[in-house]
Design a protein around this motif. Structure first.
Motif, PDB file in Angstrom:
ATOM      1  N   PHE A   1      51.072  11.434 -34.395  1.00 50.57           N
ATOM      2  CA  PHE A   1      51.803  12.073 -33.292  1.00 50.57           C
ATOM      3  C   PHE A   1      53.207  11.475 -33.176  1.00 50.57           C
TER       4      PHE A   1
ATOM      5  N   ILE B   1      35.928   5.365 -33.691  1.00 46.62           N
ATOM      6  CA  ILE B   1      36.703   6.242 -32.805  1.00 46.62           C
ATOM      7  C   ILE B   1      38.077   5.629 -32.514  1.00 46.62           C
ATOM      8  N   PHE B   2      38.119   4.311 -32.266  1.00 49.42           N
ATOM      9  CA  PHE B   2      39.409   3.676 -31.968  1.00 49.42           C
ATOM     10  C   PHE B   2      40.327   3.728 -33.196  1.00 49.42           C
TER      11      PHE B   2
ATOM     12  N   ILE C   1      50.332  10.194 -24.421  1.00 54.99           N
ATOM     13  CA  ILE C   1      50.835  11.349 -25.177  1.00 54.99           C
ATOM     14  C   ILE C   1      51.604  12.332 -24.283  1.00 54.99           C
TER      15      ILE C   1
ATOM     16  N   ASP D   1      37.466  16.796 -30.216  1.00 57.02           N
ATOM     17  CA  ASP D   1      37.905  17.744 -29.174  1.00 57.02           C
ATOM     18  C   ASP D   1      39.197  17.263 -28.525  1.00 57.02           C
ATOM     19  N   VAL D   2      39.156  15.997 -28.064  1.00 55.97           N
ATOM     20  CA  VAL D   2      40.300  15.426 -27.338  1.00 55.97           C
ATOM     21  C   VAL D   2      41.555  15.474 -28.213  1.00 55.97           C
ATOM     22  N   ILE D   3      41.397  15.123 -29.495  1.00 53.08           N
ATOM     23  CA  ILE D   3      42.552  15.107 -30.402  1.00 53.08           C
ATOM     24  C   ILE D   3      43.071  16.532 -30.627  1.00 53.08           C
TER      25      ILE D   3
ATOM     26  N   VAL E   1      37.379  16.161 -20.644  1.00 53.58           N
ATOM     27  CA  VAL E   1      36.448  15.945 -21.763  1.00 53.58           C
ATOM     28  C   VAL E   1      35.952  14.497 -21.746  1.00 53.58           C
TER      29      VAL E   1
ATOM     30  N   GLY F   1      42.189  16.590 -21.418  1.00 55.74           N
ATOM     31  CA  GLY F   1      41.702  15.393 -22.099  1.00 55.74           C
ATOM     32  C   GLY F   1      40.838  14.555 -21.178  1.00 55.74           C
TER      33      GLY F   1
ATOM     34  N   ILE G   1      47.445  18.613 -21.346  1.00 53.97           N
ATOM     35  CA  ILE G   1      46.882  17.585 -22.246  1.00 53.97           C
ATOM     36  C   ILE G   1      46.198  16.502 -21.406  1.00 53.97           C
TER      37      ILE G   1
ATOM     38  N   PHE H   1      45.103   6.938 -24.009  1.00 56.16           N
ATOM     39  CA  PHE H   1      45.443   7.908 -25.057  1.00 56.16           C
ATOM     40  C   PHE H   1      45.932   9.222 -24.450  1.00 56.16           C
ATOM     41  N   VAL H   2      45.186   9.730 -23.470  1.00 54.71           N
ATOM     42  CA  VAL H   2      45.575  11.031 -22.890  1.00 54.71           C
ATOM     43  C   VAL H   2      46.631  10.885 -21.784  1.00 54.71           C
TER      44      VAL H   2
ATOM     45  N   VAL I   1      45.357  17.921 -28.072  1.00 49.79           N
ATOM     46  CA  VAL I   1      46.757  17.493 -28.201  1.00 49.79           C
ATOM     47  C   VAL I   1      47.438  18.311 -29.310  1.00 49.79           C
TER      48      VAL I   1
ATOM     49  N   TRP J   1      32.302   3.320 -31.792  1.00 47.55           N
ATOM     50  CA  TRP J   1      33.552   3.137 -31.032  1.00 47.55           C
ATOM     51  C   TRP J   1      34.625   2.454 -31.862  1.00 47.55           C
TER      52      TRP J   1
ATOM     53  N   HIS K   1      33.152  14.778 -29.469  1.00 46.25           N
ATOM     54  CA  HIS K   1      34.039  14.999 -28.312  1.00 46.25           C
ATOM     55  C   HIS K   1      35.429  14.410 -28.569  1.00 46.25           C
ATOM     56  N   THR K   2      35.484  13.321 -29.341  1.00 44.29           N
ATOM     57  CA  THR K   2      36.788  12.724 -29.667  1.00 44.29           C
ATOM     58  C   THR K   2      37.626  13.698 -30.497  1.00 44.29           C
TER      59      THR K   2
ATOM     60  N   TYR L   1      32.387  15.398 -20.582  1.00 46.43           N
ATOM     61  CA  TYR L   1      31.622  15.536 -21.828  1.00 46.43           C
ATOM     62  C   TYR L   1      31.171  14.163 -22.355  1.00 46.43           C
ATOM     63  N   MET L   2      32.088  13.196 -22.344  1.00 50.50           N
ATOM     64  CA  MET L   2      31.764  11.878 -22.906  1.00 50.50           C
ATOM     65  C   MET L   2      31.148  10.942 -21.869  1.00 50.50           C
TER      66      MET L   2
ATOM     67  N   ILE M   1      36.383   0.648 -22.943  1.00 42.27           N
ATOM     68  CA  ILE M   1      36.404   1.891 -23.738  1.00 42.27           C
ATOM     69  C   ILE M   1      37.069   2.998 -22.919  1.00 42.27           C
TER      70      ILE M   1
ATOM     71  N   PHE N   1      45.747   8.917 -35.288  1.00 40.35           N
ATOM     72  CA  PHE N   1      46.400  10.112 -34.758  1.00 40.35           C
ATOM     73  C   PHE N   1      47.595   9.765 -33.878  1.00 40.35           C
ATOM     74  N   LEU N   2      47.532   8.606 -33.217  1.00 38.05           N
ATOM     75  CA  LEU N   2      48.699   8.184 -32.430  1.00 38.05           C
ATOM     76  C   LEU N   2      49.898   7.986 -33.356  1.00 38.05           C
TER      77      LEU N   2
ATOM     78  N   LEU O   1      41.754   7.171 -33.213  1.00 38.46           N
ATOM     79  CA  LEU O   1      42.780   7.332 -32.171  1.00 38.46           C
ATOM     80  C   LEU O   1      44.101   6.694 -32.610  1.00 38.46           C
TER      81      LEU O   1
ATOM     82  N   VAL P   1      40.886   2.675 -22.744  1.00 40.17           N
ATOM     83  CA  VAL P   1      41.571   3.029 -23.999  1.00 40.17           C
ATOM     84  C   VAL P   1      41.696   4.554 -24.105  1.00 40.17           C
TER      85      VAL P   1
END
Lengths: 203, 93
Positions: A44, A33-34, B71, A189-191, B46, B43, B39, B67-68, A194, A30, A186-187, B50-51, B60, A40-41, A37, B63
């Motif tokens: 973006f 992962i953070f 954006i 995936d989420v990115i 998932v 998002g 989005i 994010f989703v 976007v 995590w 999966h993270t 999924y998660m 967690i 990518f933030l 994130l 956060v």
């Protein structure tokens, strides 16, 4: 949201524990992962700033890209993610062989991403869409290739847990490593969910 | 068909619908709002499905939700207030 969609896909063995304290995978993943994130933030933010300064370039930019490539990558990643959901569900039932097969399928589909990207870039270059074709394409290459690098890390992680699953190291009692690789996957995936509309859909 | 398969089909269907909507030419606010909604929704699906974040550590989860959520707001903001973003990010001198 449809009530049935809010139901969990699988039931983890520790479902009766305090769910607000459960950390899927492990704490280390995590932290990674953070960091991803935040990275990518920031990227973006670059996209939004560039778009504000060059609205016409971003309005016409997607027209020169192959939407089918973006759609295919999205489908590959979502389907690969689904395979990892099934793999985690299988290992929770102590079905290591089944979990291993799901992970292999996830890797196979995940490898389709760089393959599609390779053909997409070749197609782009043939049509004059390289990194110097304009600000939209500079941002497009920078963001999508950065994402591709993270997908490579994810594929390496999946390969590692595939080997360990095949050796029977994970069980319904201990599968933190497998779950960590899955949540990282999966993270990505989420990115991508976007990135895909930013460059192939939004005009 | 299992629950996981339904979620997967929904995500694939929404992906195809979004691409079709864009290709058939609906630029401007309709497309911007659709993209922002997709989005956020995809998002969230998932993250939740999924998660399995609905049953995970709240910090967690929040956060990831942020994010989703942020954006799509930025997508709307940059479309409606692009001039303001440009002014705020221009270095004078």
């Amino acid at each position: 949201m449809n009530t049935s969609l809010a139901e969990p896909l699988t039931t983890p063995p520790d479902a009766n524990l305090d769910t607000d304290s459960r950390v899927p995978g492990n704490s280390g993943i995590w932290v990674g992962i953070f960091c991803v994130l935040v990275e990518f933030l920031m990227l973006f933010t670059v996209y939004f700033v560039a778009k504000a300064h060059h609205p016409e370039a971003f309005q016409g930019g997607p027209d020169k890209l192959a939407t089918v490539a973006g759609v295919t990558i999205t489908m590959l990643l979502l389907t690969s993610g689904y395979c990892m959901v099934k793999a985690v569900a299988a290992v929770r039932q102590d079905a290591s062989t089944r979990a291993f097969r799901w992970i292999l399928l996830a890797i196979l589909l995940g490898c389709g991403y760089p393959l599609v990207k390779y053909f997409e870039i070749r197609w782009n270059i043939t049509h004059g869409v390289d990194g110097q074709a304009g600000i939209f394409y500079t941002v497009y290459y920078y963001l999508t290739l950065t994402h591709l690098v993270h997908v490579f890390w994810g594929l390496l992680g999946l390969s590692w847990v595939a080997i360990r699953t095949n050796r029977g190291i994970y069980s319904s009692e201990e599968y933190g490593g497998l779950e960590a690789a899955a949540v990282y996957w999966h993270t990505t995936d989420v990115i991508w969910l976007v990135i895909f509309p930013f460059f192939y859909v939004l005009r | 068909m299992g629950h996981a398969e339904k979620i997967w089909l929904l995500l694939i269907g929404l992906t195809l619908a979004g691409a079709w909507f864009a290709e058939t030419g609906h630029p401007g606010w309709p497309l911007t709002l659709l993209v922002a909604g997709l989005i956020a929704f995809k998002g969230r699906m998932v993250i939740d499905q999924y998660m399995e974040m609905t049953r995970a550590n709240a910090h967690i989860r929040h956060v990831l939700y942020a994010f989703v959520f942020i954006i799509p707001l930025l997508v709307i903001f940059s479309h409606g207030w692009g001039d303001l973003v440009r002014r705020l990010t221009t270095l004078n001198g």
